[in-house]
Design an enzyme around this catalytic site. Structure first.
Site, PDB file in Angstrom:
ATOM      1  N   ILE A 692       0.820  -1.222   0.000  1.00 56.19           N
ATOM      2  CA  ILE A 692       0.000   0.000   0.000  1.00 56.19           C
ATOM      3  C   ILE A 692       0.849   1.265   0.000  1.00 56.19           C
ATOM      4  O   ILE A 692       0.313   2.371  -0.040  1.00 56.19           O
ATOM      5  CB  ILE A 692      -0.963   0.032   1.204  1.00 56.19           C
ATOM      6  CG1 ILE A 692      -0.181  -0.039   2.525  1.00 56.19           C
ATOM      7  CG2 ILE A 692      -1.987  -1.067   1.104  1.00 56.19           C
ATOM      8  CD1 ILE A 692      -1.064   0.146   3.750  1.00 56.19           C
ATOM      9  N   GLY A 693       2.166   1.127   0.051  1.00 60.03           N
ATOM     10  CA  GLY A 693       2.998   2.326   0.031  1.00 60.03           C
ATOM     11  C   GLY A 693       4.472   1.982   0.032  1.00 60.03           C
ATOM     12  O   GLY A 693       4.887   0.918   0.514  1.00 60.03           O
ATOM     13  N   GLY A 695       8.408   4.005   0.598  1.00 60.16           N
ATOM     14  CA  GLY A 695       9.111   5.201   1.018  1.00 60.16           C
ATOM     15  C   GLY A 695      10.600   5.004   0.930  1.00 60.16           C
ATOM     16  O   GLY A 695      11.094   3.971   0.468  1.00 60.16           O
ATOM     17  N   SER A 697      12.734   4.412   3.180  1.00 59.64           N
ATOM     18  CA  SER A 697      13.347   3.411   4.046  1.00 59.64           C
ATOM     19  C   SER A 697      12.610   2.086   4.049  1.00 59.64           C
ATOM     20  O   SER A 697      12.892   1.229   4.872  1.00 59.64           O
ATOM     21  CB  SER A 697      13.422   3.948   5.486  1.00 59.64           C
ATOM     22  OG  SER A 697      12.142   4.260   5.968  1.00 59.64           O
ATOM     23  N   GLY A 698      11.653   1.895   3.160  1.00 56.93           N
ATOM     24  CA  GLY A 698      11.012   0.596   3.133  1.00 56.93           C
ATOM     25  C   GLY A 698       9.652   0.598   2.480  1.00 56.93           C
ATOM     26  O   GLY A 698       9.183   1.594   1.943  1.00 56.93           O
ATOM     27  N   VAL A 700       5.452  -0.638   2.781  1.00 60.12           N
ATOM     28  CA  VAL A 700       4.373  -0.853   3.745  1.00 60.12           C
ATOM     29  C   VAL A 700       3.339  -1.780   3.119  1.00 60.12           C
ATOM     30  O   VAL A 700       2.926  -1.585   1.971  1.00 60.12           O
ATOM     31  CB  VAL A 700       3.713   0.467   4.163  1.00 60.12           C
ATOM     32  CG1 VAL A 700       2.609   0.212   5.178  1.00 60.12           C
ATOM     33  CG2 VAL A 700       4.757   1.415   4.740  1.00 60.12           C
ATOM     34  N   LYS A 715       5.494  -2.416   8.127  1.00 64.00           N
ATOM     35  CA  LYS A 715       6.543  -1.674   7.437  1.00 64.00           C
ATOM     36  C   LYS A 715       7.811  -2.523   7.407  1.00 64.00           C
ATOM     37  O   LYS A 715       8.337  -2.913   8.454  1.00 64.00           O
ATOM     38  CB  LYS A 715       6.820  -0.353   8.165  1.00 64.00           C
ATOM     39  CG  LYS A 715       7.927   0.477   7.520  1.00 64.00           C
ATOM     40  CD  LYS A 715       8.128   1.780   8.289  1.00 64.00           C
ATOM     41  CE  LYS A 715       9.266   2.586   7.703  1.00 64.00           C
ATOM     42  NZ  LYS A 715       9.500   3.825   8.474  1.00 64.00           N
ATOM     43  N   ASP A 826      10.170  14.483  10.448  1.00 60.92           N
ATOM     44  CA  ASP A 826       9.638  14.261   9.107  1.00 60.92           C
ATOM     45  C   ASP A 826       8.117  14.390   9.107  1.00 60.92           C
ATOM     46  O   ASP A 826       7.414  13.553   8.563  1.00 60.92           O
ATOM     47  CB  ASP A 826      10.060  12.893   8.584  1.00 60.92           C
ATOM     48  CG  ASP A 826       9.918  12.782   7.065  1.00 60.92           C
ATOM     49  OD1 ASP A 826       9.853  13.839   6.405  1.00 60.92           O
ATOM     50  OD2 ASP A 826       9.868  11.661   6.544  1.00 60.92           O
TER      51      ASP A 826
END
Length: 998
Positions: A692-693, A695, A697-698, A700, A715, A826
């Site tokens: 679902i996502g 980024g 750093s990884g 999700v 995550k 962030d």
């Protein structure tokens, strides 16, 4: 800062007598105690005038009675620390106000020794922990106790009910997560009780509370109330204001509620009330009633017509039916009526506006018929008129062309006909005109009001040409005129609108060429000229519009080649059913535009997914033999591959399952709460279909954990060798922070799973995902409009305000209540997650760090964050404190109010820079607010939040507010929004904009 209720002000006057008669000099002991207090609090600058050489009775913070100190008022003095025991050495102290400071620690039990205390205000501080069970040891003379906006947790102790002389008890906006005692109902003298905005465990409203016969104001909004309301609320005979909104109360409204003679304001919105409104309404003094967002059925009782003092009537979003009582239209005090989204039918009462200063009239989404009342703006006060999605008919009243206050005119989705009164187009304050889906006729006006930013007239019978004077409509952002009878050529002047973002002229009778010279369309993102009779070529200038993402020129008579400049930023393109020719430009020659070029016989492409003829010139003659050989070869290869796959499938499946999901690896699973799943539930479901996502750093994943349909978010930290050390630190930081944080506005970390080369974090799954998806339409839910067009679901302003307040509370907890405090580093809209009720939670602590000391700046070895959100000092010096989060949160506030993305200010600036330049340029703030939901009802609140966003994004960290102050401002806006009060006093706390803050 809140305004004290009248009884409290009277008490204040009683406790703080005027200094009319010169007082004798205070005792030496009292002066020594005050100077010791000053020293204990590290000599704050605000108390610099406290010295040995002056008489304390002359200090503005001190009240004396016959040379004895009886009152201390230290509100908003920037004092840090705790409350020392020796403060009660002032034996005659009756009044103590310490609100709006930075006091910390547990409830100050040292105050038990102030035996004469009558007024105690500790609100707007940072006290934590539980209210002590022996709080009844406070002075038995105590009349006023205010602990509002601290961070107290647990239960409210029963012993608080033993403070028998209390007149006012303020406990709202804390972190109580236990129970509240029904024994509060035995405080016989209580006049004001506020328990709102706390996370109590689910509880019914106690029957004992109805014993409070002197209670005038009762607030318990968003306090997790359930069940039905007590049947004898009428026994609270003094009640003037009742606010039980945003709870889970169900059942019907007690029939005796409106028999309360003093009741003036009722808020029961966002509960689950059902049934009918009682017929017997006798509260003739009532000025405000809010029963919105419930499940009320039946008719609006005729008794509403007897409420001669009623100013605000909110019954929207229920299931009410029948006609609107005629008597409501004759109420002389009525100003705001909101009864939209019901099943009301019949005509509108003809007297609406005739006898009152009506300013808000919202009856949309019903089944109303007949004409608009002639006198809606009879007294010249009407600001907003929203009657859309009904079955109203007839012509627009000519009287509205003299309504100089009108800003919002929404009549779309009805059966209106005739021409628009000429003067209505020119009303000076007009900003939003939405009249689509009717049968209006006539021509477009030569002159349009200068502030109109939205003009929607689609699906009517407007005819004639677009006037050349359209170049003067400079405020226009949205112009939708689809499916009318407009004709003639498109004037060159239409390209001179500098703020135009959406232009829909499809389904008309336009002829001639599209203007070749694009003058000022630098903001245009949607252009639809389809289904006309346009000729000529596609202007090359359309390819230079950097913001244009949607373009439809289909079903015209366009010719020539497609400009090679097109396609750099387009996400939707339709050029079908024209006479275009040539090769499809390379940037458009892909499957994303598979239906964009159909029925253009002269176009060609070698990409078969586009569905048009091939550009290849090779002859097919003589190729049949080669084709047969080729097919035979392919068939042979397929057979061989099939045999091989049968032999190795079993081995591949076993190896893949065990290798990919790490079933041979030793995993460590640490749970931070009781869970009904293990790592074996999680690991096999980390598949691409569940992503679902992604980024920096990884990745999700959304992972199902049981058959009941429950999910968690997982995550997975990437494990590239060159990033191992950094990612290991991020993993440990997130686990360390989230495992110790417990707050309703911070995402819950349920557990972590790790092995030598993989790190997994298991969170609660939030159904509505991230805020940025909703603000910027990134895969946000959508619905189909009347014309088959896609309408994205837009967050309304009340929801956005609630999201802002929730996210602010989460950050406030991190900054002010965690020991040591936590800086996120962030903060951005994609890290604000939303549950199924749009409650906001701060997420993604992979970049967060724990500050070693509360006031110490830590220097990070690397800068991390996201463009548009990073504070200037963070990007340049890498020095970090809580104020970088405040800056980032300010950007989110600007996103919420403007609808723009953080990196999308103007050509060379971020959103924050663009907003500051706009504000300092002196242009009206309303110009920058989001057009998707701009409503006159919310403009003041939106403007205040926009200003707060500017304050948070001040260039100098010292000029930014704390998150505690941000919370207070947003709460003020939220409470003002629900009570209908002006939010000007909230905005007044925001400093004036200064050039050095840019």
């Amino acid at each position: 800062m809140s305004i004290l209720p009248l009884p409290s002000l009277l008490l204040l006057l009683f406790l703080l007598p005027f200094h009319v008669i010169p007082q004798p000099t205070t005792t030496q002991n009292d002066q020594t105690t005050l100077l010791n207090l000053k020293h204990f609090w590290s000599n704050p600058p605000s108390l610099s005038h406290w010295n040995q050489s002056s008489d304390p009775c002359g200090w503005p913070e001190i009240t004396c009675t016959t040379a004895t100190i009886t009152g201390i008022d230290l509100q908003d003095k920037n004092i840090h620390g705790t409350v020392p025991p020796f403060i009660c050495d002032l034996k005659n102290l009756t009044y103590l106000d310490l609100n709006y400071n930075y006091f910390t620690g547990d409830f100050p039990t040292a105050l038990y020794n102030c035996k004469n205390l009558q007024y105690l205000n500790l609100s707007l501080n940072f006290f934590v922990g539980r209210i002590p069970d022996d709080i009844s040891r406070l002075s038995q003379e105590l009349r006023y106790l205010d602990l509002y906006n601290n961070n107290f947790t647990g239960d409210i102790p029963v012993s608080i009910s033993r403070l028998s002389k209390l007149l006012s008890l303020q406990l709202h906006m804390n972190l109580f997560n236990g129970s509240f005692p029904e024994e509060i109902g035995y405080l016989n003298d209580l006049e004001e009780l506020n328990l709102a905005y706390n996370g109590f465990k689910p509880s019914r409203l106690p029957l004992a509370f109805t014993r409070l016969k002197k209670l005038r104001k009762f607030y318990m909004a968003e306090a997790n109330l359930i069940g039905e309301l007590p049947a004898n609320l009428s026994s609270m005979i003094a009640l003037e204001l009742l606010d039980l909104s945003m709870n889970q109360i169900n059942g019907s409204i007690p029939s005796d509620l409106f028999m309360l003679k003093n009741l003036t304001e009722v808020y029961l919105s966002k509960t689950n009330l059902a049934g009918e409104i009682p017929d017997s309404i006798e509260a003739v003094n009532m000025t405000m009633i809010d029963l919105s967002e419930n499940k009320l059925t039946g008719k609006i009782p005729d008794g509403f017509g007897k409420l001669m003092s009623l100013t605000n009537m909110s019954l929207m979003m229920n299931q009410l039916s029948g006609e609107i009582p005629v008597g409501i239209g004759r109420l002389r005090s009525l100003r705001n009526i909101r009864i939209f989204t019901n099943n009301l039918s019949g005509p509108l009462p003809p007297d609406f506006g005739r006898y009152s200063n009506l300013d808000i009239f919202e009856v949309s989404i019903n089944q109303l018929t007949g004409n608009l009342p002639e006198n809606l703006c009879y007294n010249g006060k009407l600001i907003g008129l929203s009657v859309f999605d009904n079955s109203l008919s007839g012509e627009i009243p000519k009287s509205l062309e003299n309504c100089n206050t009108l800003k919002n005119f929404q009549v779309y989705g009805n059966r209106f006909s005739g021409t628009i009164p000429d003067g209505l187009w020119k009303v000076s304050m007009l900003e939003t005109v939405m009249m689509s889906d009717n049968s209006f006729s006539g021509e477009l006006p030569q002159e349009l009001a200068p502030n109109v930013s939205t003009l929607e007239i689609s699906n009517n019978r407007f005819s004639g040409q677009i006037p050349t004077s359209i170049s003067s409509w400079t405020s226009l952002r949205v112009f939708k005129a689809s499916n009318n009878l407009l004709d003639g050529a498109l004037p060159q002047d239409i390209t001179a609108l500098p703020n135009l973002e959406t232009l829909l002229l499809d389904g008309n009778r336009f002829t001639g060429e599209i203007p070749a010279t694009i003058v000022s369309w630098r903001s245009l993102n949607t252009l639809n000229l389809g289904r006309n009779q346009l000729t000529g070529q596609i202007p090359v200038g359309l390819g230079s519009l950097e913001t244009l993402t949607v373009m439809d020129l289909s079903r015209n008579k366009l010719s020539g080649q497609i400009p090679s400049q097109l396609g750099r930023q387009l996400v939707f393109l339709n050029l079908s059913d024209n006479n275009l020719n040539g090769i499809i430009p390379s940037q458009l020659n892909n499957g994303a535009f598979d239906k964009s070029f159909l029925n253009n016989p002269g176009l060609c492409s070698d990409n078969p997914s586009l569905g048009i003829r091939s550009c290849s010139s090779r002859s097919k003659t003589g190729s049949s033999k080669n084709s047969v050989k080729f097919v035979a070869m392919i068939a042979s290869i397929a057979v061989i591959l099939l045999i091989m796959s049968v032999l190795i499938t079993r081995y591949v499946i076993v190896y893949y399952q065990r290798k990919k999901y790490g079933l041979d690896t030793k995993w460590n699973f640490t749970a931070f709460q009781k869970l009904n799943f293990t790592e074996s539930t999680i690991l096999p479901r980390l598949t691409e279909n569940n992503v679902i996502g992604r980024g920096g750093s990884g990745t999700v994943y959304r992972v199902p954990v049981n058959r009941s349909g429950d999910f968690v978010a997982v995550k997975k930290i990437s494990s590239k060798k060159d990033l191992d050390q950094r990612l290991e630190k991020e993993f440990l930081a997130e686990v360390e922070i989230l495992s110790m944080i417990r707050h309703s506005n911070i995402v819950k970390l349920m557990g972590c799973i790790s092995c030598d080369n993989s790190k997994l974090l298991v969170y609660e799954y939030l159904e509505n995902r991230s805020l940025d998806r909703w603000l910027h339409q990134k895969q946000a839910p959508s619905s189909r409009g009347l014309n088959g067009s896609v309408r994205h679901m837009v967050l309304d302003w009340p929801t956005r305000l609630r999201i802002a307040l929730g996210a602010a509370r989460g950050l406030c907890y991190m900054h002010h209540d965690c020991v040591p405090p936590v800086v996120h580093r962030d903060v951005k809209s994609s890290n604000v997650l939303l549950d199924n009720e749009f409650n906001a939670k701060i997420a993604d602590f992979g970049l967060a760090r724990i500050l070693a000391k509360e006031s110490e700046l830590n220097t990070m070895s690397t800068v991390a964050g996201s463009f548009g959100y990073m504070a200037p000092e963070y990007a340049h010096t890498t020095k970090v404190n809580e104020k970088i989060d405040v800056y980032s949160f300010g950007v989110i506030l600007l996103e919420l109010t403007t609808g723009k993305e953080a990196s999308n200010g103007s050509e060379h600036s971020s959103l924050a820079e663009w907003a500051w330049k706009h504000a300092l340029g002196g242009a009206p703030i309303v110009d920058v607010l989001d057009n998707e939901f701009k409503n006159p009802v919310y403009l003041n609140e939106m403007a205040s939040v926009f200003k707060l966003g500017l304050w948070c994004t001040s260039h100098l960290p010292a000029n930014r507010p704390s998150m505690k102050e941000v919370c207070q401002m947003l709460l003020g806006c939220s409470m003002a929004a629900r009570t209908g009060k002006n939010v000007g006093d909230v905005a007044d706390h925001i400093p004036l904009l200064k050039l050095e803050d840019v």
